[in-house]
Design a protein around this motif. Structure first.
Motif, PDB file in Angstrom:
ATOM      1  N   ARG A  59      -2.007  -5.660   2.285  1.00 33.30           N
ATOM      2  CA  ARG A  59      -0.630  -6.164   2.224  1.00 33.30           C
ATOM      3  C   ARG A  59      -0.509  -7.383   1.321  1.00 33.30           C
ATOM      4  N   PHE A  60      -1.538  -8.203   1.278  1.00 31.75           N
ATOM      5  CA  PHE A  60      -1.527  -9.422   0.474  1.00 31.75           C
ATOM      6  C   PHE A  60      -2.452  -9.242  -0.728  1.00 31.75           C
ATOM      7  N   THR A  61      -2.058  -9.819  -1.854  1.00 28.59           N
ATOM      8  CA  THR A  61      -2.861  -9.733  -3.067  1.00 28.59           C
ATOM      9  C   THR A  61      -2.948 -11.107  -3.715  1.00 28.59           C
ATOM     10  N   ALA A  62      -4.172 -11.565  -3.913  1.00 24.08           N
ATOM     11  CA  ALA A  62      -4.391 -12.844  -4.582  1.00 24.08           C
ATOM     12  C   ALA A  62      -4.630 -12.601  -6.065  1.00 24.08           C
ATOM     13  N   SER A  63      -4.144 -13.513  -6.878  1.00 21.51           N
ATOM     14  CA  SER A  63      -4.353 -13.402  -8.316  1.00 21.51           C
ATOM     15  C   SER A  63      -4.353 -14.794  -8.919  1.00 21.51           C
ATOM     16  N   ARG A 110      -4.789 -18.104 -15.666  1.00 23.66           N
ATOM     17  CA  ARG A 110      -5.600 -19.153 -16.268  1.00 23.66           C
ATOM     18  C   ARG A 110      -4.769 -20.091 -17.138  1.00 23.66           C
ATOM     19  N   ALA A 111      -3.789 -19.545 -17.818  1.00 24.53           N
ATOM     20  CA  ALA A 111      -2.998 -20.366 -18.736  1.00 24.53           C
ATOM     21  C   ALA A 111      -2.290 -21.500 -18.007  1.00 24.53           C
ATOM     22  N   SER A 112      -1.830 -21.232 -16.809  1.00 30.11           N
ATOM     23  CA  SER A 112      -1.106 -22.262 -16.064  1.00 30.11           C
ATOM     24  C   SER A 112      -1.964 -22.904 -14.984  1.00 30.11           C
ATOM     25  N   ASN A 113      -3.213 -22.461 -14.852  1.00 32.31           N
ATOM     26  CA  ASN A 113      -4.111 -23.003 -13.820  1.00 32.31           C
ATOM     27  C   ASN A 113      -3.486 -22.858 -12.434  1.00 32.31           C
ATOM     28  N   THR A 114      -2.963 -21.675 -12.185  1.00 34.84           N
ATOM     29  CA  THR A 114      -2.223 -21.426 -10.952  1.00 34.84           C
ATOM     30  C   THR A 114      -2.766 -20.171 -10.267  1.00 34.84           C
ATOM     31  N   TRP A 115      -2.891 -20.269  -8.943  1.00 27.66           N
ATOM     32  CA  TRP A 115      -3.229 -19.098  -8.132  1.00 27.66           C
ATOM     33  C   TRP A 115      -1.960 -18.602  -7.443  1.00 27.66           C
ATOM     34  N   PHE A 116      -1.967 -17.323  -7.147  1.00 27.55           N
ATOM     35  CA  PHE A 116      -0.821 -16.731  -6.482  1.00 27.55           C
ATOM     36  C   PHE A 116      -1.283 -15.914  -5.279  1.00 27.55           C
ATOM     37  N   LEU A 117      -0.402 -15.809  -4.300  1.00 26.53           N
ATOM     38  CA  LEU A 117      -0.640 -14.917  -3.167  1.00 26.53           C
ATOM     39  C   LEU A 117       0.631 -14.099  -2.990  1.00 26.53           C
ATOM     40  N   GLN A 118       0.560 -12.833  -3.405  1.00 29.43           N
ATOM     41  CA  GLN A 118       1.674 -11.907  -3.225  1.00 29.43           C
ATOM     42  C   GLN A 118       1.577 -11.310  -1.830  1.00 29.43           C
ATOM     43  N   MET A 119       2.631 -11.494  -1.052  1.00 28.04           N
ATOM     44  CA  MET A 119       2.628 -11.037   0.331  1.00 28.04           C
ATOM     45  C   MET A 119       3.687  -9.961   0.496  1.00 28.04           C
ATOM     46  N   ASP A 120       3.257  -8.750   0.738  1.00 24.11           N
ATOM     47  CA  ASP A 120       4.156  -7.608   0.906  1.00 24.11           C
ATOM     48  C   ASP A 120       4.100  -7.099   2.337  1.00 24.11           C
ATOM     49  N   GLU A 148       4.238 -11.637  12.724  1.00 23.93           N
ATOM     50  CA  GLU A 148       2.976 -12.327  13.012  1.00 23.93           C
ATOM     51  C   GLU A 148       2.410 -13.045  11.788  1.00 23.93           C
ATOM     52  N   ASP A 149       3.024 -12.849  10.623  1.00 22.35           N
ATOM     53  CA  ASP A 149       2.620 -13.590   9.432  1.00 22.35           C
ATOM     54  C   ASP A 149       3.269 -14.972   9.371  1.00 22.35           C
ATOM     55  N   THR A 150       4.158 -15.255  10.298  1.00 24.73           N
ATOM     56  CA  THR A 150       4.827 -16.552  10.328  1.00 24.73           C
ATOM     57  C   THR A 150       3.822 -17.673  10.526  1.00 24.73           C
ATOM     58  N   GLY A 151       3.974 -18.717   9.739  1.00 22.79           N
ATOM     59  CA  GLY A 151       3.092 -19.870   9.869  1.00 22.79           C
ATOM     60  C   GLY A 151       3.180 -20.761   8.645  1.00 22.79           C
ATOM     61  N   THR A 152       2.355 -21.781   8.638  1.00 19.81           N
ATOM     62  CA  THR A 152       2.251 -22.663   7.487  1.00 19.81           C
ATOM     63  C   THR A 152       1.074 -22.196   6.639  1.00 19.81           C
ATOM     64  N   TYR A 153       1.318 -22.021   5.371  1.00 27.12           N
ATOM     65  CA  TYR A 153       0.310 -21.500   4.457  1.00 27.12           C
ATOM     66  C   TYR A 153      -0.198 -22.621   3.560  1.00 27.12           C
TER      67      TYR A 153
END
Length: 131
Positions: free
Chosen positions: A67-71, A74-84, A89-94
């Motif tokens: 359900r979740f995909t991390a990516s 490099r250009a922006s030095n940013t990580w992402f977490l796509q949550m589908d 129960e996914d409610t919380g502080t990330y």
């Protein structure tokens, strides 16, 4: 001193999607392990996705696998977490977190179960999923 900062949290309906971002400064993503953690009220902090820098070993907790995909960008030095297919129960502080890798013998599974390894933490972003 490496720093990370999350953004992108918010509210979603069950089955919806959100994408979190983790912007890094004072560090290169090629040299650090990145972890995504979450904490629901009354629960312990849970490592949900961790990626090693060189081996690119990517771990997902069973609770978010498929359900979740991390990516990373490099250009922006940013990580992402796509949550589908978000569920209540996914409610919380990330949180995203960064740490200097221990070596090739340590994988994403280890890092996600060892939150004390990470020495740079973001402030957290709230995700609320309603049914």
């Amino acid at each position: 001193q490496p720093q990370v900062a999350e953004s992108g949290g918010g509210a979603a309906q069950s089955g919806g999607s959100l994408r979190l971002s983790c912007a890094a400064s004072g560090m290169s993503m090629d040299h650090y392990v990145i972890g995504w953690f979450r904490q629901a009220p009354g629960n312990e902090r849970e490592g949900i996705s961790c990626e090693t820098n060189r081996e690119r070993h990517l771990y997902y907790a069973e609770s978010v696998k498929a359900r979740f995909t991390a990516s990373r960008d490099r250009a922006s030095n940013t990580w992402f977490l796509q949550m589908d297919n978000l569920q209540p129960e996914d409610t919380g502080t990330y949180y995203c977190a960064a740490g200097f890798p221990l070596g090739a013998n340590y994988d994403g599974n280890y890092y996600c179960h060892t939150s004390s390894f990470f020495d740079a933490w973001g402030q957290g972003t709230q995700v609320t999923v309603s049914s």
